[in-house]
Design an enzyme around this catalytic site. Structure first.
Site, PDB file in Angstrom:
ATOM      1  CG  HIS A  31      -3.229  -0.681  -2.590  1.00 14.64           C
ATOM      2  ND1 HIS A  31      -3.551   0.607  -2.228  1.00 14.64           N
ATOM      3  CD2 HIS A  31      -3.224  -1.391  -1.441  1.00 14.64           C
ATOM      4  CE1 HIS A  31      -3.733   0.660  -0.923  1.00 14.64           C
ATOM      5  NE2 HIS A  31      -3.546  -0.527  -0.427  1.00 14.64           N
ATOM      6  CB  SER A  74      -0.955  -0.002   1.194  1.00 15.02           C
ATOM      7  OG  SER A  74      -0.233  -0.158   2.383  1.00 15.02           O
ATOM      8  CG  ASN A 124      -2.692   4.474   1.932  1.00 10.71           C
ATOM      9  OD1 ASN A 124      -3.722   4.660   2.587  1.00 10.71           O
ATOM     10  ND2 ASN A 124      -2.198   3.269   1.726  1.00 10.71           N
ATOM     11  CD  GLU A 142      -4.705   3.473  -4.621  1.00 10.81           C
ATOM     12  OE1 GLU A 142      -4.664   4.694  -4.744  1.00 10.81           O
ATOM     13  OE2 GLU A 142      -4.079   2.865  -3.728  1.00 10.81           O
TER      14      GLU A 142
END
Ligand code: COA
Length: 697
Positions: free
Chosen positions: A436, A415, A486, A448
């Site tokens: 991800h 991540s 993130n 992702e």
């Protein structure tokens, strides 16, 4: 899926409603690619055809069908933000009901929304066994507006109608038959089956509007209403849906239809409806890359390295999507644990009726497990999901580079770690990409798909095709710290921590953002996810960036062993090992001490300011992600926030939300956020960001 005749991607020259004569039967074929939405041209075409057929004494029966892969997937959602052009769908349905001949809907593929309502206007409904039915309007912020709320109860009864209208749930042909939505399910060519009914004297006019609403017990109705009301907090318009469906019992149908239409017209231009339409298209666009025309590599045999929470979830979704999975763990004990967790996921799915015993057996037969990495040599795709440690992952990819067959795709589920470094370690950077998943992978819809500078086009295309096959919403990102999600979340986290340093309590920040609509406030999320992961990520990324404001609060909590709910304490404390967070005086004291040490004079902060500052941080990062080419489109940012981070769906995502606010207020909030970070902090071009989303909408 069955398909009726070839469709080009353009509407046919004679208009999108073709008329074919088969003796005394007229076949009307709606041919409006890609999904036969009832655009203005379709409505006009249908109305004109039915008006002509009404005067045609040589026609005894009309069959209505769709060309291509679907009957009709609904109204054309693109038209819904503006005044609807004439003629409107109720006019078409009135013409069908007024037709002197019986009209048969011959349904294959999707009959959704306005498509199902069109079919309910017919006298008989035939369907193929792979047809699907549903009224998805509720998930788009409004209610059906072409009679669905009134004709459905007359066929399926009130409890089932309440369920279908307020859940937007799609049902297959079998359930549709049981519910009475369709009269017959046929194998093979549904149009031929309908045409053959010309000889059947039993096929007569039978308008749904003339049928009585079948009796239902008060308990069944109350139970269906109660189930719907559980979603009121996030979809307040469900109340209107319940009221309007209920009119089927109390009002003559024409009065009820008029009320349904009025509510539909009001809701379709409501703020949630605009937001949900934005997401409808953003989610369908997110997995696409302009100019990418590489064909995906074929994937059947896959391997998942690491059977922890993430790896197990990934293996589960791949198995249920029909792929073969080889699960690899580092030792026998870890493998046993991984297989037990996977078993538990299947047990739960069967117990809850989401899967069958047969399906489970099929998945088990497609699963193999090993502690020997060499056993992945045959895989078409390997997904690594081992512990988030760059060196461990580097070693895995170095080994995979030697073991995997030529052309196999090597993917990492990291991540936040450096994907370029992992690509390089594999020695096959062109075959490498990030995939991800969000935790838990079998529940969260977002994936992702991350490309490095070297990822080959067909590898990216395969990542996207895989996500689609798994039923996920895919968003394309470029390799950069935190990718899209993130990176946004990290700035949001910082802004929330600054709010706390500046004077708000964690529970006040949570309450303000939950009142805005977030599924869960940030500090509760941090505690649930575990503070240690972000702590380690900050350390891996070199700790605080020089010059920028940095809150040490989260680091202090981690140093004290407060990793969140799992350790009984984090931003909150969790008395008796429970899950209910309680404000913690020790945390309040830590916050006060830290603020004082940094010379911050704390002050009360109102809910409005909390929301404005938290969202400004996200927006600024969104603008930077686009400028840096890490995200492709503003809509992709919203798709990530809504599907991965609990951003309220009915607000459309941070970018869409901002595009509906006063532009100067948003610019000022972003300015204030950047000033709080530091003079050198980069400010994104918010104006271009908002313009881009306005242009896309
Ligand atoms: N109005 C306008 N466009 C629509 C549409 C609608 N009701 N339904 C689908 N589309 C568009 C999609 O945006 C996509 O456009 P693009 O190719 O430019 O990206 C295209 O049709 C194909 O849709 P997609 O979902 O990629 O195709 P699919 O074959 O995977 O699925 C359906 C087909 C019909 C099952 C799916 O599109 C669907 O569920 N649509 C939603 C229908 C709906 O909500 N109807 C109620 C409207 S009130």
């Amino acid at each position: 899926m069955s398909e009726i005749r070839h469709v080009s991607t353009e509407p046919p020259a004679g208009g999108p409603v073709r008329l074919e004569r088969h003796g005394r039967v007229a076949l009307l074929l709606i041919d409006n690619p890609p999904v036969n939405a009832t655009s203005r041209e379709v409505r006009a075409g249908l109305l004109e055809r039915f008006e002509t057929l009404a005067r045609d004494a040589g026609c005894d029966l009309v069959v209505l069908a769709g060309a291509g892969r679907n009957f009709v997937a609904g109204a054309d959602i693109r038209e819904f933000g503006k005044p609807l052009a004439e003629p409107q769908s109720p006019d078409v349905i009135r013409a069908i009901e007024a037709a002197p001949q019986p009209v048969i809907a011959a349904i294959h593929g999707a009959a959704l929304g306005g498509g199902l309502e069109l079919a309910l206007g017919c006298d008989l409904r035939l369907a193929t066994s792979d047809a699907t039915f549903g009224l998805p309007e509720i998930g788009l912020g409004f209610i059906p507006g072409n009679g669905g709320t009134q004709r459905l109860p007359r066929l399926a009864g009130l409890p089932a109608a309440i369920d279908l209208v307020t859940s937007g749930r799609r049902v297959g042909a079998g359930e549709a038959l049981r519910l009475g939505l369709v009269d017959r399910v046929v194998e093979g060519d549904v149009v031929a089956a309908a045409l053959a009914l010309a000889a059947d004297a039993a096929v007569v006019k039978r308008r749904v509007r003339d049928l009585p609403v079948p009796p239902a017990t008060a308990e069944a109705i109350t139970a269906a209403e109660a189930a719907a009301r559980r979603k009121l907090a996030t979809m307040p318009w469900i109340d209107e849906a319940l009221r309007v469906v209920g009119l089927a019992r109390t009002l003559p149908i024409d009065a009820a239809l008029a009320e349904e239409r009025a509510v539909f017209q009001r809701l379709r231009v409501s703020e949630p409806a605009f937001a949900l339409r934005h997401l409808f298209f953003a989610e369908r666009t997110a997995g696409k890359v302009d100019g990418l025309d590489a064909a995906p590599r074929p994937i059947e045999r896959t391997a998942v390295i690491g059977g922890g929470l993430m790896g197990g979830g990934i293996a589960y979704v791949m198995l249920t999507a029909g792929l073969t999975v080889r699960l690899v763990e580092r030792d026998a004990a870890s493998l046993t644990g991984a297989l037990q967790r996977l078993e538990a996921l299947f047990d739960r799915a069967v117990a809850r009726g989401r899967s069958s015993v047969a399906e489970r057996q099929r998945c088990s037969a497609s699963l193999s497990s090993t502690v020997d990495l060499d056993a992945v040599a045959e895989a078409d795709l390997v997904i690594e999901a081992v512990v988030e440690d760059l060196e461990v992952k580097r070693a895995v990819f170095a080994a995979l580079g030697k073991i995997a067959r030529p052309g196999a795709i090597l993917a990492s589920n990291t991540s936040y770690l450096d994907l370029e470094a992992l690509a390089e370690a594999s020695g096959r950077p062109a075959d490498f990409c990030g995939v991800h998943f969000f935790s838990p992978a079998h529940v969260q819809r977002l994936v992702e798909v991350v490309r490095t500078a070297d990822t080959a086009d067909d590898v990216l295309a395969t990542g996207l095709a895989l996500a689609r096959r798994l039923g996920k919403v895919a968003v394309v990102a470029r390799a950069a710290p935190g990718f899209i999600g993130n990176a946004l979340f990290s700035d949001y986290r910082q802004a929330c921590e600054f709010l706390v340093e500046d004077g708000a309590a964690p529970e006040e920040v949570d309450a303000a953002l939950e009142a805005f609509g977030f599924a869960m406030g940030p500090f509760r999320v941090f505690d649930l996810a575990g503070l240690d992961i972000a702590w380690r990520a900050r350390q891996a990324q070199g700790g605080r960036a020089p010059g920028l404001r940095y809150s040490t609060l989260a680091d202090r909590l981690c140093e004290a062993g407060r990793f969140g709910q799992k350790t009984g304490a984090g931003w909150y404390r969790y008395p008796d090992g429970g899950r209910r967070p309680a404000p913690d005086p020790e945390v309040a004291a830590l916050i006060a001490r830290t603020a004082a040490a940094n010379g911050i004079v704390r002050r009360p902060i109102a809910a409005d300011e909390i929301v404005s500052r938290a969202l400004a941080a996200m927006l600024n990062r969104a603008a930077l992600l686009l400028e840096e080419g890490i995200a492709l489109r503003p809509g992709d940012i919203d798709v990530v926030l809504v599907n991965g981070y609990g951003f309220p769906r009915q607000k459309g995502g941070a970018v869409f939300w901002a595009s509906r606010q006063d532009r100067r207020a948003i610019e000022a909030a972003v300015d204030a956020h950047c000033r709080k970070m530091d003079k050198s902090f980069r400010r994104g071009d918010i104006g271009s960001l908002l313009q881009a989303v306005a242009a896309a909408g």
